[in-house]
Design a protein around this motif. Structure first.
Motif, PDB file in Angstrom:
ATOM      1  N   THR A  54       0.775  -1.052  -0.252  1.00 43.48           N
ATOM      2  CA  THR A  54       0.077  -0.065   0.122  1.00 43.48           C
ATOM      3  C   THR A  54       0.855   1.116  -0.082  1.00 43.48           C
ATOM      4  O   THR A  54       0.520   2.259  -0.549  1.00 43.48           O
ATOM      5  N   ALA A  55       1.985   1.278   0.815  1.00 39.99           N
ATOM      6  CA  ALA A  55       2.933   2.373   0.830  1.00 39.99           C
ATOM      7  C   ALA A  55       3.594   2.665  -0.367  1.00 39.99           C
ATOM      8  O   ALA A  55       3.479   3.836  -1.098  1.00 39.99           O
ATOM      9  N   GLN A  56       3.847   1.434  -1.350  1.00 40.01           N
ATOM     10  CA  GLN A  56       4.688   1.634  -2.437  1.00 40.01           C
ATOM     11  C   GLN A  56       3.421   2.143  -3.585  1.00 40.01           C
ATOM     12  O   GLN A  56       3.963   3.190  -4.418  1.00 40.01           O
ATOM     13  N   ALA A  57       2.362   1.616  -3.407  1.00 36.07           N
ATOM     14  CA  ALA A  57       1.529   2.114  -4.263  1.00 36.07           C
ATOM     15  C   ALA A  57       0.917   3.644  -4.098  1.00 36.07           C
ATOM     16  O   ALA A  57       0.732   4.489  -5.046  1.00 36.07           O
ATOM     17  N   GLY A  58       1.114   3.981  -2.881  1.00 39.77           N
ATOM     18  CA  GLY A  58       0.590   5.298  -2.446  1.00 39.77           C
ATOM     19  C   GLY A  58       1.645   6.327  -3.143  1.00 39.77           C
ATOM     20  O   GLY A  58       1.350   7.434  -3.299  1.00 39.77           O
ATOM     21  N   MET A  59       3.127   5.829  -3.376  1.00 44.33           N
ATOM     22  CA  MET A  59       4.036   6.778  -3.614  1.00 44.33           C
ATOM     23  C   MET A  59       3.774   6.811  -5.122  1.00 44.33           C
ATOM     24  O   MET A  59       4.030   8.052  -5.660  1.00 44.33           O
ATOM     25  N   LEU A  60       3.208   6.045  -5.989  1.00 47.81           N
ATOM     26  CA  LEU A  60       2.842   6.238  -7.364  1.00 47.81           C
ATOM     27  C   LEU A  60       1.708   7.325  -7.427  1.00 47.81           C
ATOM     28  O   LEU A  60       2.015   7.974  -8.555  1.00 47.81           O
ATOM     29  N   VAL A  61       0.924   7.236  -6.630  1.00 53.15           N
ATOM     30  CA  VAL A  61       0.020   8.331  -6.639  1.00 53.15           C
ATOM     31  C   VAL A  61       0.311   9.672  -6.737  1.00 53.15           C
ATOM     32  O   VAL A  61      -0.183  10.488  -7.324  1.00 53.15           O
ATOM     33  N   GLY A  62       1.564   9.915  -6.256  1.00 55.53           N
ATOM     34  CA  GLY A  62       2.179  11.344  -6.136  1.00 55.53           C
ATOM     35  C   GLY A  62       2.895  11.766  -7.337  1.00 55.53           C
ATOM     36  O   GLY A  62       3.368  12.846  -7.489  1.00 55.53           O
ATOM     37  N   LEU A  63       3.148  10.844  -8.120  1.00 57.56           N
ATOM     38  CA  LEU A  63       3.888  10.951  -9.468  1.00 57.56           C
ATOM     39  C   LEU A  63       3.242  11.930 -10.340  1.00 57.56           C
ATOM     40  O   LEU A  63       3.928  12.876 -11.123  1.00 57.56           O
ATOM     41  N   PRO A  64       1.912  11.912 -10.489  1.00 57.54           N
ATOM     42  CA  PRO A  64       1.356  12.909 -11.345  1.00 57.54           C
ATOM     43  C   PRO A  64       1.531  14.449 -10.863  1.00 57.54           C
ATOM     44  O   PRO A  64       1.933  15.443 -11.531  1.00 57.54           O
ATOM     45  N   ALA A  65       1.715  14.574  -9.616  1.00 56.06           N
ATOM     46  CA  ALA A  65       1.920  15.844  -8.883  1.00 56.06           C
ATOM     47  C   ALA A  65       3.425  16.241  -9.052  1.00 56.06           C
ATOM     48  O   ALA A  65       3.764  17.283  -9.216  1.00 56.06           O
ATOM     49  N   PHE A  66       4.310  15.168  -9.070  1.00 60.73           N
ATOM     50  CA  PHE A  66       5.519  15.289  -9.360  1.00 60.73           C
ATOM     51  C   PHE A  66       5.848  15.839 -10.890  1.00 60.73           C
ATOM     52  O   PHE A  66       6.651  17.102 -10.936  1.00 60.73           O
ATOM     53  N   GLY A  67       5.136  15.345 -11.615  1.00 60.37           N
ATOM     54  CA  GLY A  67       5.217  15.907 -13.129  1.00 60.37           C
ATOM     55  C   GLY A  67       4.709  17.208 -13.234  1.00 60.37           C
ATOM     56  O   GLY A  67       5.408  18.171 -13.880  1.00 60.37           O
ATOM     57  N   LEU A  68       3.707  17.574 -12.342  1.00 60.24           N
ATOM     58  CA  LEU A  68       3.147  18.811 -12.725  1.00 60.24           C
ATOM     59  C   LEU A  68       4.067  19.730 -11.983  1.00 60.24           C
ATOM     60  O   LEU A  68       4.394  21.207 -12.336  1.00 60.24           O
ATOM     61  N   LEU A  69       4.821  19.238 -10.885  1.00 58.49           N
ATOM     62  CA  LEU A  69       5.891  20.412 -10.172  1.00 58.49           C
ATOM     63  C   LEU A  69       6.970  20.519 -11.115  1.00 58.49           C
ATOM     64  O   LEU A  69       7.456  21.732 -11.119  1.00 58.49           O
TER      65      LEU A  69
END
Length: 407
Positions: free
Chosen positions: A42-57
């Motif tokens: 769950t923690a690893q998948a949760g980190m993938l959730v943040g990747l769109p925001a990182f791309g936006l960043l």
């Protein structure tokens, strides 16, 4: 034929925003399928959730310059097409690393829609109705997430993670041509000259003489601390907002034994009052002439709600869903006010860049939140995440500027 009615323009902007939000932030609602498809925790998948925001960043500040130089409509259309094209690469992704790359590209492509549509609101709406208009526009964010929460879990159970994420890609592709039908914003006289808009009359817009915020200063708004404090408040309140959106469904499934579609329906139910909250708070801020005072009250109530959510369900499990819904609604209600405040402080000359900075700093918060919360989940579980979020909400109370009115 060009669309010139400002309320129709607002509606089209909302559709574009919904498409962008569902494309970039639909991943939390298919997190169980993402986790199972690639053998992740769950923690690893949760980190993938943040990747769109990182791309936006990575790309958002550059998008802000494009908005101010090229204009809102072409930038929004290009963004939607690039977002759809990025998600269309998901069937080619062979593992979590390539999936992460696609999600990063989707975020990098989707960044300017929020800032560009906000700049349209600043140009087309007078100050006395701008809070309401921005609240309506900002309601597209919870509505987009609500649509994703209703549609994507069931789609993922039927077609898997990849099949579900192709649905928001299709919506983004369909929204792009509609944006190009909008008329350019009304032209204004030179910034700071004391004049109103040139040209538009009637339902398009009326000349506005409300001071610096309506015309926009030519000097950088970043020479004063006020706009930085508004940015800071948004970042701090973004932590509970993103944490709740990322982990609410998993919390109900993992801690309370719900099915994913049922949990998605509960999360979706919070989006409607969340959208209504942005609208009503925008209207209230128009009436009182202050954008940030309601944000301070909201952050205070959110702090209390998050502390209750962290503690109460352990002793009384029946309180989990009501408290989760309340915290979800509160967490998403501040965005319209902070965006309106940033736009008015910046003025039209700087609005594209200032709103891009606003989105960029929120993306920092969005990207770092899953990273910060992963060890909290591993060490103390999901309820501890809510307690940590309460700390950030309390910090936002202290950071709210004393005044951020409309003038």
């Amino acid at each position: 034929m060009r669309v010139r009615n400002r309320w129709v323009i607002l509606s089209v902007s909302m559709v574009a925003q919904i498409a962008s939000v569902a494309s970039m932030y639909g991943v939390p609602y298919v997190l169980p399928q993402l986790r199972d498809a690639y053998g992740l925790s769950t923690a690893q998948a949760g980190m993938l959730v943040g990747l769109p925001a990182f791309g936006l960043l990575v790309t958002l500040l550059a998008w802000g310059v494009v908005i101010d130089r090229v204009g809102e409509r072409p930038t929004m259309a290009l963004s939607l097409l690039l977002t759809a094209g990025s998600l269309a690469l998901l069937p080619l992704a062979a593992g979590p690393w390539t999936v992460g790359g696609v999600l990063f590209l989707a975020g990098a492509s989707g960044g300017p829609v929020n800032a560009a549509s906000g700049r349209l609101i600043l140009s087309w709406f007078a100050a006395r109705e701008r809070g309401l208009a921005m609240g309506i526009r900002q309601s597209a964010l919870p509505l987009g997430m609500g649509i994703a929460a209703v549609v994507l879990p069931g789609a993922a159970e039927r077609w898997g993670f990849v099949g579900a994420m192709l649905l928001p890609a299709a919506l983004a592709a369909l929204a792009a041509p509609t944006v190009l039908l909008l008329s350019p914003p009304p032209r204004r006289r030179a910034e700071g000259t004391g004049g109103g808009r040139e040209g538009p009359t009637g339902d398009e817009a009326e000349p506005e003489r409300t001071g610096r915020s309506a015309r926009g200063p030519s000097a950088s708004p970043y020479r004063a601390w006020t706009i930085w404090r508004v940015h800071g408040v948004s970042m701090l309140l973004g932590v509970p907002q993103i944490s709740l959106m990322a982990y609410a469904l998993v919390y109900l499934v993992q801690e309370h034994g719900w099915s994913a579609p049922a949990a998605g329906a509960v999360v979706a139910a919070a989006q409607v009052p969340g959208a209504a909250g942005r609208l009503l708070l925008g209207l209230f801020s128009d009436r009182i002439g202050d954008r940030m005072r309601p944000v301070r009250v909201l952050a205070s109530v959110s702090t209390c709600g998050l502390l209750l959510l962290a503690a109460a369900p352990g002793a009384a499990p029946w309180t989990a869903v009501p408290l989760l819904l309340v915290c979800l609604v509160l967490s998403m209600s501040h965005n319209g006010l902070t965006f309106t405040s940033v736009a008015e402080i910046a003025g039209t000359a700087w609005a594209g860049r200032a709103l891009a900075v606003q989105n960029w700093l929120q993306a920092v918060s969005t990207t770092l939140t899953p990273v910060m919360m992963a060890p909290v989940i591993d060490g103390a579980g999901l309820p501890a995440v809510f307690a940590a979020c309460a700390v950030f909400a309390a910090a936002a109370v202290a950071a709210v500027p004393v005044t951020s009115g409309r003038s």
